[in-house]
Design a protein around this motif. Structure first.
Motif, short mmCIF file in Angstrom:
data_model
loop_
_atom_site.label_atom_id
_atom_site.label_comp_id
_atom_site.label_asym_id
_atom_site.label_seq_id
_atom_site.Cartn_x
_atom_site.Cartn_y
_atom_site.Cartn_z
N TYR A 1 -12.65 6.11 -2.28
CA TYR A 1 -11.27 5.65 -2.09
C TYR A 1 -11.23 4.24 -1.50
O TYR A 1 -10.43 3.41 -1.92
CB TYR A 1 -10.49 6.62 -1.19
N SER A 2 -12.11 3.98 -0.55
CA SER A 2 -12.13 2.63 0.04
C SER A 2 -12.55 1.60 -1.01
O SER A 2 -12.04 0.48 -1.03
CB SER A 2 -13.03 2.57 1.27
N ALA B 1 -6.00 6.97 5.39
CA ALA B 1 -6.63 6.19 6.47
C ALA B 1 -6.53 6.92 7.81
O ALA B 1 -7.51 6.99 8.56
CB ALA B 1 -5.99 4.81 6.56
N TRP C 1 -6.19 -4.15 -1.90
CA TRP C 1 -5.53 -3.64 -0.69
C TRP C 1 -6.31 -4.01 0.57
O TRP C 1 -5.79 -3.93 1.68
CB TRP C 1 -5.38 -2.13 -0.74
N ARG D 1 -8.29 -2.74 -5.81
CA ARG D 1 -6.86 -2.98 -6.03
C ARG D 1 -6.33 -4.14 -5.17
O ARG D 1 -5.15 -4.45 -5.23
CB ARG D 1 -6.07 -1.72 -5.72
N TYR E 1 -2.05 5.87 0.95
CA TYR E 1 -3.11 5.05 1.55
C TYR E 1 -3.15 5.26 3.06
O TYR E 1 -4.21 5.49 3.64
CB TYR E 1 -2.88 3.57 1.23
N TRP E 2 -1.98 5.18 3.69
CA TRP E 2 -1.92 5.31 5.14
C TRP E 2 -2.24 6.73 5.60
O TRP E 2 -2.89 6.92 6.62
CB TRP E 2 -0.55 4.85 5.65
N LYS F 1 -7.08 -2.86 7.04
CA LYS F 1 -7.09 -3.42 5.68
C LYS F 1 -8.26 -4.38 5.46
O LYS F 1 -8.11 -5.44 4.87
CB LYS F 1 -5.75 -4.08 5.37
N ARG G 1 0.85 -1.18 0.00
CA ARG G 1 0.00 0.00 0.00
C ARG G 1 0.89 1.23 0.00
O ARG G 1 1.90 1.27 0.69
CB ARG G 1 -0.92 0.00 1.21
N SER G 2 0.49 2.23 -0.73
CA SER G 2 1.29 3.44 -0.82
C SER G 2 1.24 4.23 0.48
O SER G 2 0.35 4.03 1.32
CB SER G 2 0.79 4.32 -1.97
N LEU H 1 -10.04 0.68 7.15
CA LEU H 1 -8.90 0.96 6.26
C LEU H 1 -7.59 0.64 6.96
O LEU H 1 -6.69 0.04 6.37
CB LEU H 1 -8.90 2.43 5.83
N ALA I 1 -9.53 1.05 -3.12
CA ALA I 1 -8.59 0.21 -2.39
C ALA I 1 -9.02 -1.25 -2.41
O ALA I 1 -8.20 -2.16 -2.59
CB ALA I 1 -8.44 0.70 -0.95
#
Length: 145
Positions: free
Chosen positions: A134-135, A17, A143, A141, A13-14, A81, A9-10, A78, A138
């Motif tokens: 966004y979720s 979150a 994630w 993808r 992402y964090w 994950k 995860r980029s 998130l 994610a």
């Protein structure tokens, strides 16, 4: 032989979150202040603000609670994950829309704040839409599991 693939995860992402969690915890604080307003705090409001507060039915505060606590759960999802983060963000968004529409339909919010009073609700909806989108991205993808 079993192989496991870890999905990286980029940093973004964090960041998103953590932002989602902090943002929604601020919302919880605002909800708490709303439902626990003292008579002294109420007295500091303008007459139109007080009319809106006093005209707010309990179900709008329940929608407010579902919106912010659903957002907190989405953010926690998130961070953990989990795929259910998307469901929680959708629940939060729907509850937010119920809260905003309800406030403008059943209270004198329009008379008290006018069109300028919609600025913050629009920002809230945009952020809630973004977190839900966004979720979902994610999840798509891989994630979220």
């Amino acid at each position: 032989m079993t192989t496991t693939t870890t999905v990286k995860r980029s940093t973004g992402y964090w960041i998103i979150a953590v932002f989602a969690l902090v943002w929604n915890l601020i919302g919880v604080a605002f909800w708490y202040m709303q439902v626990n307003m003292s008579s002294e705090q109420l007295a500091l409001m303008t007459a139109p603000q007080r009319q809106v507060y006093e005209g707010t039915p309990g179900w709008i505060n329940i929608a407010f609670a579902v919106a912010v606590f659903g957002g907190v759960l989405g953010a926690v999802g998130l961070l953990l994950k989990k795929r259910w983060a998307t469901t929680m963000f959708l629940l939060s968004l729907v509850a937010l829309l119920v809260q905003i529409i309800g406030a403008y339909v059943v209270t004198p919010a329009w008379a008290a704040y006018g069109a300028a009073g919609l600025a913050m609700p629009v920002v809230l909806v945009v952020i809630a839409l973004f977190l839900w989108w966004y979720s979902g991205k994610a999840k798509g993808r891989g994630w979220l599991s």
